[in-house]
Enzyme design. Structure first.
Site, short mmCIF file in Angstrom:
data_model
loop_
_atom_site.label_atom_id
_atom_site.label_comp_id
_atom_site.label_asym_id
_atom_site.label_seq_id
_atom_site.Cartn_x
_atom_site.Cartn_y
_atom_site.Cartn_z
N GLU A 1 61.35 7.22 -5.75
CA GLU A 1 62.38 7.08 -6.79
C GLU A 1 62.99 5.69 -6.77
OE1 GLU A 1 62.33 8.83 -4.09
OE2 GLU A 1 64.30 9.38 -3.32
N CYS B 1 54.11 -0.92 6.88
CA CYS B 1 53.82 -0.04 8.02
C CYS B 1 52.89 -0.74 9.00
CB CYS B 1 53.19 1.25 7.54
SG CYS B 1 51.53 1.01 6.90
P1 NAD Z 1 60.52 7.92 2.84
O1 NAD Z 1 59.94 8.82 3.86
O2 NAD Z 1 61.98 7.81 2.74
O3 NAD Z 1 60.02 8.36 1.36
C1 NAD Z 1 58.67 8.59 1.09
C2 NAD Z 1 58.55 9.61 -0.03
O4 NAD Z 1 59.12 10.84 0.41
C3 NAD Z 1 59.28 9.21 -1.31
O5 NAD Z 1 58.50 9.58 -2.42
C4 NAD Z 1 60.57 10.03 -1.24
O6 NAD Z 1 61.05 10.38 -2.52
C5 NAD Z 1 60.14 11.26 -0.49
N1 NAD Z 1 61.24 11.82 0.31
C6 NAD Z 1 62.28 11.13 0.87
N2 NAD Z 1 63.08 11.98 1.55
C7 NAD Z 1 62.54 13.21 1.41
C8 NAD Z 1 62.91 14.50 1.90
N3 NAD Z 1 63.99 14.68 2.66
N4 NAD Z 1 62.12 15.54 1.58
C9 NAD Z 1 61.02 15.37 0.83
N5 NAD Z 1 60.63 14.17 0.34
C10 NAD Z 1 61.37 13.10 0.63
O7 NAD Z 1 59.83 6.49 3.06
P2 NAD Z 1 60.20 5.12 2.35
O8 NAD Z 1 61.49 4.65 2.89
O9 NAD Z 1 60.02 5.21 0.90
O10 NAD Z 1 59.01 4.19 2.90
C11 NAD Z 1 59.07 3.49 4.11
C12 NAD Z 1 58.38 4.26 5.23
O11 NAD Z 1 57.03 4.51 4.87
C13 NAD Z 1 58.31 3.46 6.53
O12 NAD Z 1 58.60 4.32 7.60
C14 NAD Z 1 56.88 2.98 6.58
O13 NAD Z 1 56.37 2.73 7.89
C15 NAD Z 1 56.18 4.14 5.96
N6 NAD Z 1 54.86 3.75 5.46
C16 NAD Z 1 53.77 4.19 6.16
C17 NAD Z 1 52.52 3.81 5.76
C18 NAD Z 1 51.32 4.27 6.53
O14 NAD Z 1 50.21 4.18 6.00
N7 NAD Z 1 51.48 4.79 7.74
C19 NAD Z 1 52.35 2.99 4.63
C20 NAD Z 1 53.48 2.58 3.93
C21 NAD Z 1 54.75 2.97 4.36
#
Ligand code: NAD
Length: 494
Positions: free
Chosen positions: A177, A282
């Protein structure tokens, strides 16, 4: 300023329902540029029904015809490359160069999906028993879902839906979002490429939307990329509801610097690994494990390199070296982690905390920061920082460095900088991480190789990208065939 539209895409229709919305920022200026509708269960149900209804027609479309949609899509993404880059820069804050690089990585995933006819080949063995032939065929699983993070608005969604769709599945994308506009643009291009109604859908929102997708009986597979606590929640809830799940989590990646490493190249690569995309990767190289004399050799130049990084807005023609972080709250979280590190005894040797950007004073900026003397028990050593911060931990030898990397709960990436083949070989074999670089600071894998995070960086069995992803998005059927009449087992003798 006028807000950019951020519609949902369900059954081939773009619509913005009148439901609660969350602000989307331009992190370079701090301005709200759009409102992302925080969709609800009704929208999820409509999207799943549309994807479910569209599945038989798309499944039965020959793989070569499905591939043609992606050849066209590839062309459209290339033609709209600059617009996509600007959109990524505007809603995420990446520099244009970083946005370009990330969209190229996404494009490679579309190209990989164009090869679907051969990727779907099965195995066969004639006469597995007398007169009996056996073959495996790879069939799509049905309605698939992709839930994506803020840090790669184009690349991470492109890790998922091109291949899932090329395999014959239908798909619902739930982008972050914080960065929904790039996803909308990518969806518009896929529509132009000729994806049939209902085959690809976009819903927006946070937890209620995600939970509705995770528990919907008609959803068969979930791909997730985001932070570790949410990845774990997705995996636990999705598998409990009978779905296949691949869930990539957070990371803490170590770069070992041996005393024999080339100083110039190592400093250049470390700075890029730690500060590229403002550290919001990441695969960011967020901790340097310097072995023996390596610290004294590289730190003076590393500090100089960090201080030379120009921070600024990425939404205009003149580009900085590094853009902002995603939100004010995220910047404050990083500041909090740095304060905790200092309190616990770490020493900030390049300090980007007070960076000022005169022509964009309300943007969410942090300068490149290097922290020396980080110890294993400090908060900075344990938590993912996800900002332009490089921790330095001093190690006595390679064994100690490998052991230190192995203590992390995560297991995404690790790298070594050295001129010794022996040290590199030992490191690559023993270090606890799924993606390993030798004199490569960010060993993120390309489309044809799986993105192989370990431990708390991944929950599931089959990773995103490459052949593992083809397996994830397909189910195998093994067909054993016998025809009666005539002698079985030795037809060639007749
Ligand atoms: P996030 O976990 O906050 O959000 C990811 C997705 O989950 C979003 O679409 C969000 O709307 C949804 N979400 C958030 N809270 C939720 C909840 N309580 N219940 C259900 N869905 C929920 O992650 P972010 O801040 O958007 O991204 C950064 C994170 O992603 C970092 O930890 C990074 O390391 C990780 N990441 C990992 C990789 C990988 O391949 N391992 C790649 C890119 C990013």
């Amino acid at each position: 300023m006028t807000l950019t539209a951020c519609p949902l895409f369900i059954n081939g229709e773009w619509a913005t329902p009148k439901i609660a919305a969350t602000p989307v920022y331009n992190p370079s200026t701090g301005e709200v540029i759009a409102e992302c509708p925080a969709g609800g269960v009704d929208e999820v149900n409509a999207a799943v029904e549309a994807a479910h209804a569209a599945f038989p027609g798309w499944r039965d479309t020959p793989p070569v015809e499905r591939a043609r949609v992606f050849f066209k899509y590839r062309q459209l993404v290339e033609q709209n490359f600059d617009l996509l880059c600007r959109t990524v820069s505007r809603e995420h804050g990446k520099t244009h160069a970083e946005a370009r690089g990330s969209i190229f990585r996404g494009l490679e995933n579309i190209e990989y999906a164009c090869g679907i006819p051969t990727l779907l080949f099965g195995d066969s063995l004639k006469n597995i028993a007398r007169g009996v032939d056996c073959e495996t065929i790879n069939l799509p699983v049905g309605v698939c879902v992709g839930i994506t993070p803020f840090n790669f608005p184009a690349m991470v969604p492109l890790w998922m839906y091109p291949l899932a769709l090329a395999c014959g599945n239908t798909f619902i994308l739930k982008p972050s979002e914080k960065v929904p506009l790039t996803a909308v643009l990518l969806g518009q291009l896929l529509e132009q490429a000729g994806i049939p109604k209902g085959v690809f859908n976009i819903v927006h929102g946070g937890r209620p939307v995600v939970d509705a997708l995770l528990t919907h009986p008609k959803v068969r597979a979930i791909s997730f990329v985001g932070s570790t606590p949410i990845a774990k929640h997705i995996w636990e809830t999705g598998t409990k509801h009978g779905k296949r799940v691949q869930a990539n989590g957070g990371a803490k990646n170590y770069i070992v610097v041996m005393p024999d490493a080339d100083v110039g190249k190592t400093v250049e690569n470390l700075a890029t690994a730690a500060f590229g995309c403002a550290g919001e990767r990441c695969m960011a190289g967020s901790t340097a494990l310097t072995v023996g004399a390596a610290a004294e050799r590289i730190l003076p130049d590393l500090v100089k390199a960090a201080k030379a990084i120009r921070v600024g807005p990425t939404d205009r023609a003149a580009q900085p070296d590094m853009g902002p972080v995603i939100t004010a709250a995220h910047r404050d979280r990083v500041l909090g982690l740095l304060a905790a590190g200092e309190k616990e005894g770490a020493k900030v040797i390049a300090d980007g905390r007070s960076v000022k950007v005169a022509d964009a004073p309300k943007g969410f900026y942090l300068g490149a920061t290097v922290v020396d003397g980080v110890q294993d028990n400090m908060t900075l050593a344990r938590e993912e920082v996800f900002g332009p911060v490089l921790n330095v931990m001093r190690m006595d030898d390679l064994d100690a460095a490998i052991e230190q990397a192995g203590k992390s709960a995560f297991g995404n990436g690790a790298a070594i900088f050295t001129n010794s083949g022996r040290a590199a070989r030992e490191f690559t074999m023993r270090v606890k991480a799924g993606m390993v670089g030798v004199n490569v600071g960010v060993p993120a894998t390309m489309a044809m190789f799986p993105f192989t995070g370990w431990d708390d960086s991944f929950y599931g069995d089959l990773h995103l990208q490459g052949k593992e992803a083809v397996q994830f998005y397909t189910q195998q059927k093994v067909i054993s065939t016998r025809w009666f009449g005539g002698d079985v087992g030795d037809v060639w003798k007749k």
